[in-house]
Design an enzyme around this catalytic site. Sequence first.
Site, PDB file in Angstrom:
ATOM      1  CB  CYS A 130     -52.675 -12.462  85.923  1.00  0.00           C
ATOM      2  SG  CYS A 130     -53.307 -12.941  87.567  1.00  0.00           S
ATOM      3  CG  ASP A 199     -60.464 -13.895  87.283  1.00  0.00           C
ATOM      4  OD1 ASP A 199     -60.490 -14.593  88.310  1.00  0.00           O
ATOM      5  OD2 ASP A 199     -59.423 -13.496  86.757  1.00  0.00           O
TER       6      ASP A 199
END
Length: 317
Positions: A130, A199
């Site tokens: 990512c 996250d």
Amino acid sequence: MTDRVHPEVRRIADDIDTMEIRGAATIADAAARALRVQAIESDATDPDVLRADLRAAARTLLETRPTAVSLPNALRYVLRGTNAQTVEGIRENVEAAATEFCARLDRAQADLGQVGANRLRDGDVIMTHCHSTDALACVEAAVEQGKHIEAIVKETRPRNQGHITAKALNEMGVPVTLIVDSAARRYLNDVDHVLVGADAVAADGSVINKIGTSGLAVNARDRGTPIMVAAQTLKLHPGTMTGHTVDIEMRETEEIIDDETLAELGNPTVKNPAFDVTPPRYVDAIVTERGQFPPESIVMLMRELFGEHTTEPWAEP
């Protein structure tokens, strides 16, 4: 009161929802700035009305990305300034809190990068998944120290955030090899560190990150490759200290497949989870601006920062 939410707040919320604004730190910064706009631009003349406007704006922002814990942490920080007894006092407090929060964000990533760079050696090859500005801060600091770093970058379907990472690393002068996600195991023998962001980080040290992180971590552990998670303290999820779980965001089907192709396949059910959970046993270190921590001790840092309990200041009283 939701009709009193400022249009700029709604625009920022839309940009977060559609991932025009992405990355936990960037989302947190945008959320803090949005609340500052709401406070300054509100035409409220009563402090209770202004507080209600700010709560409504916070809820509008909060609903966009349920997994990105940096968002509620930013809202908590800024909304602590709403206890003043006058409209002007609330405005000044919210503006000051938002400005202070954004300044702390700027410093935190640089400090984190220095901590993470100390784990990287000259000649190391990293593998990324990512796109994480926290992870990139570690590489950038290592390069500035004169270390030669190379990177194997997973493309990260379905939105190909790995392309953003590859471009950023190239601009740092880091040689990049871009691979399809499913090729990760093949190349782990060539890797010295798996370096990912987060996250959210739960109280038990579990790491919530882009879907595919947990599989990469399992493969890396099997290969004996260390897994480093770069996460500012704003990624810590204080609600998990009291038993709350982290919601895993489900993204739209259109990110994976268009309606015409879906129909050609017989309209199968499509699942598009944005994140997964990596258990702490697969993580070697969580690097923050406060230093590096084994995942099992992250709860102590949480208690230091947030205390034993957390509130939801955006909820209606």
